[in-house]
Design an enzyme around this catalytic site. Structure first.
Site, PDB file in Angstrom:
ATOM      1  N   LYS A  46     -13.024   3.436   1.869  1.00  0.00           N
ATOM      2  CA  LYS A  46     -13.699   3.214   0.574  1.00  0.00           C
ATOM      3  C   LYS A  46     -14.672   2.032   0.673  1.00  0.00           C
ATOM      4  O   LYS A  46     -15.818   2.118   0.255  1.00  0.00           O
ATOM      5  CB  LYS A  46     -12.669   2.916  -0.543  1.00  0.00           C
ATOM      6  CG  LYS A  46     -11.595   3.965  -0.706  1.00  0.00           C
ATOM      7  CD  LYS A  46     -10.617   3.608  -1.811  1.00  0.00           C
ATOM      8  CE  LYS A  46      -9.803   2.341  -1.586  1.00  0.00           C
ATOM      9  NZ  LYS A  46      -8.869   2.411  -0.439  1.00  0.00           N
ATOM     10  N   ARG A  77      -6.162   2.007 -10.243  1.00  0.00           N
ATOM     11  CA  ARG A  77      -5.115   2.388  -9.285  1.00  0.00           C
ATOM     12  C   ARG A  77      -3.850   2.843  -9.988  1.00  0.00           C
ATOM     13  O   ARG A  77      -2.872   3.175  -9.320  1.00  0.00           O
ATOM     14  CB  ARG A  77      -4.769   1.150  -8.460  1.00  0.00           C
ATOM     15  CG  ARG A  77      -5.298   1.172  -7.045  1.00  0.00           C
ATOM     16  CD  ARG A  77      -5.027  -0.196  -6.487  1.00  0.00           C
ATOM     17  NE  ARG A  77      -4.884  -0.228  -5.095  1.00  0.00           N
ATOM     18  CZ  ARG A  77      -5.794  -0.697  -4.253  1.00  0.00           C
ATOM     19  NH1 ARG A  77      -6.969  -1.085  -4.703  1.00  0.00           N
ATOM     20  NH2 ARG A  77      -5.544  -0.773  -2.980  1.00  0.00           N
ATOM     21  N   ARG A  94      -6.098  -8.932   8.528  1.00  0.00           N
ATOM     22  CA  ARG A  94      -5.598  -9.215   7.179  1.00  0.00           C
ATOM     23  C   ARG A  94      -4.082  -9.254   7.182  1.00  0.00           C
ATOM     24  O   ARG A  94      -3.451  -8.482   7.893  1.00  0.00           O
ATOM     25  CB  ARG A  94      -6.098  -8.107   6.228  1.00  0.00           C
ATOM     26  CG  ARG A  94      -7.209  -8.553   5.311  1.00  0.00           C
ATOM     27  CD  ARG A  94      -7.856  -7.406   4.595  1.00  0.00           C
ATOM     28  NE  ARG A  94      -6.962  -6.633   3.743  1.00  0.00           N
ATOM     29  CZ  ARG A  94      -7.358  -5.650   2.945  1.00  0.00           C
ATOM     30  NH1 ARG A  94      -8.641  -5.328   2.888  1.00  0.00           N
ATOM     31  NH2 ARG A  94      -6.515  -4.989   2.211  1.00  0.00           N
ATOM     32  N   ARG A 139       2.087   0.093   1.565  1.00  0.00           N
ATOM     33  CA  ARG A 139       0.915   0.307   0.709  1.00  0.00           C
ATOM     34  C   ARG A 139       0.644   1.804   0.547  1.00  0.00           C
ATOM     35  O   ARG A 139       0.229   2.253  -0.521  1.00  0.00           O
ATOM     36  CB  ARG A 139      -0.318  -0.385   1.316  1.00  0.00           C
ATOM     37  CG  ARG A 139      -0.291  -1.898   1.112  1.00  0.00           C
ATOM     38  CD  ARG A 139      -1.197  -2.612   2.097  1.00  0.00           C
ATOM     39  NE  ARG A 139      -2.597  -2.305   1.961  1.00  0.00           N
ATOM     40  CZ  ARG A 139      -3.488  -2.492   2.945  1.00  0.00           C
ATOM     41  NH1 ARG A 139      -3.108  -2.984   4.095  1.00  0.00           N
ATOM     42  NH2 ARG A 139      -4.751  -2.208   2.742  1.00  0.00           N
TER      43      ARG A 139
END
Ligand code: AP5
Length: 213
Positions: free
Chosen positions: A13, A85, A157, A168
């Protein structure tokens, strides 16, 4: 034009939103980037969001909604990357836009499997200074560990460790996937095969935006 980019973590994305925003002069609003910036600056929002993000969980809707209200432009077009979301966020967004006589034009679904997500995110490198994104195999920097754009140090990250990536993905399935039907019912959804290369996905994305299907 108002676009929403929907899809699992690591589906590409952000990569596509950056390219498209430049090409079409749209503002790129990434709630993940805004939250990471708030964490870095240790703002009240950042302090509240940090633990959720490190655990791979969603930050509470109330925090995200006040953040979005602050940054959403009323004059220009924009791409929402990573927002909404949850169904509650989607309904709040609809209401926010309606108040200003606007609505979403299209919702692009970046469709990829869990294994592609793990492969992409475990190889992702992010610039600690400017946020530019690379991949060890698919988009390596010219010089190892150094950002091509600003010379900053490339890091992994905190939430790109395999265990957190899988969490996730589960959170996406449980809390974000219901948005697919939500937007399909509103005739806004366009699904893309996001397992293709960056260039191929870009091509499909441009076609989808032009054709509207
Ligand atoms: P966020 O930063 O939004 O993370 P995410 O949705 O998990 O998405 P990513 O940024 O990880 O992936 P992406 O799809 O943008 O992929 P990218 O282009 O980088 O959110 C982080 C956290 O913040 C959340 O877990 C949550 O806690 C919180 N949060 C954020 N928004 C929230 C909200 N609305 N509500 C509640 N909480 C929220 O690509 C990935 C890698 O693959 C890169 O290395 C890239 O180079 C490579 N790549 C990209 N495309 C391709 C391709 N086609 N082929 C090969 N490699 C590719």
């Amino acid at each position: 034009m108002i676009l929403v980019f929907l899809g699992p973590p690591g589906s590409g994305k952000g990569t596509q939103a950056k390219n498209l925003s430049k090409e079409f002069g749209l503002l790129h609003i990434s709630t993940g980037d805004l939250l990471r910036d708030a964490v870095k600056r240790a703002t009240p929002l950042g302090l509240k969001a940090k633990e959720y993000m490190e655990r791979g969980e969603l930050v509470p809707d109330s925090l995200i909604l006040s953040l979005i209200e602050e940054v959403m432009p009323l004059e220009s077009g924009f791409i929402l990357d990573g927002f909404p979301r949850t169904i509650a966020q989607a309904i709040a967004l609809e209401d926010m836009l309606k108040k200003h006589g606007k609505e979403i034009d299209k919702v692009i679904l970046f469709d990829v499997s869990e294994e592609v997500v793990v492969d992409r995110l475990s190889g992702r490198l992010t610039c600690s200074q400017c946020g530019e994104v690379y991949h060890k195999k698919y988009n390596p920097p010219k010089q190892e560990g150094i950002c091509d754009v600003c010379g900053g140090k490339l890091i992994q990250r905190e939430d790109d460790k395999e265990e957190v990536i899988r969490k996730r993905f589960r959170v996406y399935q449980e809390q974000t996937r219901p948005l697919i039907d939500f937007y399909r019912e509103r005739d806004k959804l366009i699904s893309l095969n996001a397992t293709l290369s960056v260039e191929e996905v870009k091509e499909k994305l441009l076609e989808a935006i032009k054709d509207g299907n």
